[in-house]
Design a protein around this motif. Structure first.
Motif, PDB file in Angstrom:
ATOM      1  N   MET A   3      -4.842  -6.473   7.665  1.00 25.48           N
ATOM      2  CA  MET A   3      -5.059  -5.584   6.525  1.00 25.48           C
ATOM      3  C   MET A   3      -5.529  -4.207   6.977  1.00 25.48           C
ATOM      4  O   MET A   3      -5.161  -3.195   6.388  1.00 25.48           O
ATOM      5  N   TYR A   4      -6.321  -4.130   8.047  1.00 30.09           N
ATOM      6  CA  TYR A   4      -6.768  -2.840   8.553  1.00 30.09           C
ATOM      7  C   TYR A   4      -5.631  -2.081   9.230  1.00 30.09           C
ATOM      8  O   TYR A   4      -5.579  -0.852   9.174  1.00 30.09           O
ATOM      9  N   LEU A   5      -4.728  -2.792   9.858  1.00 27.86           N
ATOM     10  CA  LEU A   5      -3.550  -2.149  10.446  1.00 27.86           C
ATOM     11  C   LEU A   5      -2.692  -1.515   9.347  1.00 27.86           C
ATOM     12  O   LEU A   5      -2.282  -0.356   9.456  1.00 27.86           O
ATOM     13  N   TRP A   6      -2.445  -2.276   8.266  1.00 27.76           N
ATOM     14  CA  TRP A   6      -1.674  -1.736   7.141  1.00 27.76           C
ATOM     15  C   TRP A   6      -2.403  -0.559   6.495  1.00 27.76           C
ATOM     16  O   TRP A   6      -1.779   0.435   6.110  1.00 27.76           O
ATOM     17  N   LEU A   7      -3.710  -0.664   6.380  1.00 29.99           N
ATOM     18  CA  LEU A   7      -4.476   0.437   5.805  1.00 29.99           C
ATOM     19  C   LEU A   7      -4.376   1.677   6.687  1.00 29.99           C
ATOM     20  O   LEU A   7      -4.234   2.798   6.188  1.00 29.99           O
ATOM     21  N   GLY A   8      -4.403   1.503   7.990  1.00 30.67           N
ATOM     22  CA  GLY A   8      -4.245   2.620   8.915  1.00 30.67           C
ATOM     23  C   GLY A   8      -2.892   3.302   8.759  1.00 30.67           C
ATOM     24  O   GLY A   8      -2.796   4.535   8.754  1.00 30.67           O
ATOM     25  N   VAL A   9      -1.837   2.506   8.621  1.00 26.07           N
ATOM     26  CA  VAL A   9      -0.497   3.062   8.393  1.00 26.07           C
ATOM     27  C   VAL A   9      -0.474   3.837   7.080  1.00 26.07           C
ATOM     28  O   VAL A   9       0.084   4.936   6.992  1.00 26.07           O
ATOM     29  N   ALA A  10      -1.102   3.281   6.050  1.00 23.23           N
ATOM     30  CA  ALA A  10      -1.153   3.948   4.747  1.00 23.23           C
ATOM     31  C   ALA A  10      -1.880   5.285   4.850  1.00 23.23           C
ATOM     32  O   ALA A  10      -1.438   6.291   4.280  1.00 23.23           O
ATOM     33  N   ILE A  11      -2.973   5.317   5.577  1.00 17.01           N
ATOM     34  CA  ILE A  11      -3.766   6.542   5.719  1.00 17.01           C
ATOM     35  C   ILE A  11      -2.986   7.615   6.470  1.00 17.01           C
ATOM     36  O   ILE A  11      -2.897   8.764   6.026  1.00 17.01           O
ATOM     37  N   VAL A  12      -2.402   7.253   7.602  1.00 10.58           N
ATOM     38  CA  VAL A  12      -1.648   8.229   8.401  1.00 10.58           C
ATOM     39  C   VAL A  12      -0.464   8.771   7.600  1.00 10.58           C
ATOM     40  O   VAL A  12      -0.200   9.979   7.598  1.00 10.58           O
ATOM     41  N   SER A  13       0.226   7.894   6.896  1.00 13.42           N
ATOM     42  CA  SER A  13       1.375   8.321   6.090  1.00 13.42           C
ATOM     43  C   SER A  13       0.955   9.238   4.951  1.00 13.42           C
ATOM     44  O   SER A  13       1.631  10.233   4.653  1.00 13.42           O
ATOM     45  N   GLU A  14      -0.157   8.915   4.315  1.00 19.47           N
ATOM     46  CA  GLU A  14      -0.644   9.740   3.207  1.00 19.47           C
ATOM     47  C   GLU A  14      -1.078  11.109   3.699  1.00 19.47           C
ATOM     48  O   GLU A  14      -0.823  12.126   3.042  1.00 19.47           O
ATOM     49  N   ILE A  15      -1.712  11.171   4.855  1.00 21.63           N
ATOM     50  CA  ILE A  15      -2.126  12.458   5.420  1.00 21.63           C
ATOM     51  C   ILE A  15      -0.892  13.307   5.740  1.00 21.63           C
ATOM     52  O   ILE A  15      -0.842  14.491   5.398  1.00 21.63           O
ATOM     53  N   ALA A  16       0.104  12.711   6.380  1.00 21.66           N
ATOM     54  CA  ALA A  16       1.338  13.438   6.699  1.00 21.66           C
ATOM     55  C   ALA A  16       2.018  13.938   5.426  1.00 21.66           C
ATOM     56  O   ALA A  16       2.486  15.084   5.361  1.00 21.66           O
ATOM     57  N   MET A  55      -7.409  -7.425   1.477  1.00 21.95           N
ATOM     58  CA  MET A  55      -8.409  -6.373   1.335  1.00 21.95           C
ATOM     59  C   MET A  55      -8.703  -6.150  -0.142  1.00 21.95           C
ATOM     60  O   MET A  55      -7.790  -6.139  -0.970  1.00 21.95           O
ATOM     61  N   ALA A  56      -9.963  -5.977  -0.471  1.00 23.06           N
ATOM     62  CA  ALA A  56     -10.369  -5.704  -1.845  1.00 23.06           C
ATOM     63  C   ALA A  56      -9.874  -4.315  -2.245  1.00 23.06           C
ATOM     64  O   ALA A  56      -9.958  -3.364  -1.455  1.00 23.06           O
ATOM     65  N   ILE A  57      -9.382  -4.187  -3.464  1.00 20.79           N
ATOM     66  CA  ILE A  57      -8.776  -2.923  -3.890  1.00 20.79           C
ATOM     67  C   ILE A  57      -9.772  -1.763  -3.909  1.00 20.79           C
ATOM     68  O   ILE A  57      -9.432  -0.641  -3.524  1.00 20.79           O
ATOM     69  N   GLY A  58     -10.995  -2.008  -4.319  1.00 18.50           N
ATOM     70  CA  GLY A  58     -11.990  -0.938  -4.346  1.00 18.50           C
ATOM     71  C   GLY A  58     -12.296  -0.411  -2.959  1.00 18.50           C
ATOM     72  O   GLY A  58     -12.391   0.802  -2.748  1.00 18.50           O
ATOM     73  N   VAL A  59     -12.452  -1.298  -2.020  1.00 20.49           N
ATOM     74  CA  VAL A  59     -12.734  -0.904  -0.635  1.00 20.49           C
ATOM     75  C   VAL A  59     -11.513  -0.225  -0.027  1.00 20.49           C
ATOM     76  O   VAL A  59     -11.626   0.827   0.610  1.00 20.49           O
ATOM     77  N   ALA A  60     -10.335  -0.797  -0.240  1.00 25.11           N
ATOM     78  CA  ALA A  60      -9.103  -0.217   0.318  1.00 25.11           C
ATOM     79  C   ALA A  60      -8.891   1.196  -0.199  1.00 25.11           C
ATOM     80  O   ALA A  60      -8.628   2.123   0.575  1.00 25.11           O
ATOM     81  N   TYR A  61      -9.022   1.378  -1.489  1.00 24.04           N
ATOM     82  CA  TYR A  61      -8.780   2.697  -2.071  1.00 24.04           C
ATOM     83  C   TYR A  61      -9.854   3.690  -1.646  1.00 24.04           C
ATOM     84  O   TYR A  61      -9.560   4.853  -1.374  1.00 24.04           O
ATOM     85  N   ALA A  62     -11.086   3.232  -1.540  1.00 26.29           N
ATOM     86  CA  ALA A  62     -12.167   4.124  -1.110  1.00 26.29           C
ATOM     87  C   ALA A  62     -11.936   4.605   0.320  1.00 26.29           C
ATOM     88  O   ALA A  62     -12.052   5.800   0.607  1.00 26.29           O
ATOM     89  N   ILE A  63     -11.606   3.697   1.205  1.00 23.22           N
ATOM     90  CA  ILE A  63     -11.359   4.075   2.596  1.00 23.22           C
ATOM     91  C   ILE A  63     -10.138   4.980   2.676  1.00 23.22           C
ATOM     92  O   ILE A  63     -10.167   6.035   3.324  1.00 23.22           O
ATOM     93  N   TRP A  64      -9.052   4.587   2.013  1.00 21.04           N
ATOM     94  CA  TRP A  64      -7.797   5.339   2.042  1.00 21.04           C
ATOM     95  C   TRP A  64      -8.002   6.768   1.546  1.00 21.04           C
ATOM     96  O   TRP A  64      -7.597   7.722   2.199  1.00 21.04           O
ATOM     97  N   SER A  65      -8.644   6.887   0.418  1.00 21.73           N
ATOM     98  CA  SER A  65      -8.799   8.223  -0.161  1.00 21.73           C
ATOM     99  C   SER A  65      -9.819   9.067   0.606  1.00 21.73           C
ATOM    100  O   SER A  65      -9.590  10.251   0.848  1.00 21.73           O
ATOM    101  N   ALA A  66     -10.938   8.478   1.017  1.00 21.51           N
ATOM    102  CA  ALA A  66     -11.974   9.251   1.714  1.00 21.51           C
ATOM    103  C   ALA A  66     -11.501   9.737   3.075  1.00 21.51           C
ATOM    104  O   ALA A  66     -11.701  10.902   3.430  1.00 21.51           O
ATOM    105  N   VAL A  67     -10.873   8.870   3.824  1.00 20.99           N
ATOM    106  CA  VAL A  67     -10.369   9.288   5.137  1.00 20.99           C
ATOM    107  C   VAL A  67      -9.280  10.331   4.958  1.00 20.99           C
ATOM    108  O   VAL A  67      -9.230  11.332   5.687  1.00 20.99           O
TER     109      VAL A  67
END
Length: 108
Positions: A3-16, A55-67
């Motif tokens: 789940m952290y690997l997928w979250l990392g991909v989501a974060i990098v893609s969103e930043i790009a 991954m819990a949606i609140g934690v996932a979205y918080a990490i994704w958006s904050a990073v």
């Protein structure tokens, strides 16, 4: 851990994608416009896989958006001529601190 690997991909893609949003100049430049669309598609797909992996949606979205916010603000200041001052940097620290508290609270 998946789940952290997928979250990392989501974060990098969103930043790009978000950086490409500015560089696309309202979709008038082809390459940044393509990166923007593909980046957001990959980001949301990867985020959904992180949620499916447990991954819990609140934690996932918080990490994704904050990073994402932190990295985009820093990239904007370093490479795109946008402003950054101590007040703004302090705000970023508070956002990241809030996400850390959410993650710590989830662990209990």
């Amino acid at each position: 851990m998946t789940m952290y690997l997928w979250l990392g991909v989501a974060i990098v893609s969103e930043i790009a994608a978000t950086i490409s949003l500015k560089l696309s100049e309202s979709f008038t430049r082809l390459v940044p416009s393509i990166v923007l669309v593909v980046g957001y598609l990959v980001a949301f797909t990867a985020l959904s896989f992180a949620l499916k992996a447990g991954m819990a949606i609140g934690v996932a979205y918080a990490i994704w958006s904050a990073v994402g916010v932190a990295f985009v603000a820093v990239i904007g200041a370093l490479f795109l001529g946008e402003s950054m001052n101590l007040t703004m940097a302090g705000g970023l620290v508070l956002i990241i601190g809030g996400v850390v508290m959410l993650e710590l609270g989830q662990a209990r």
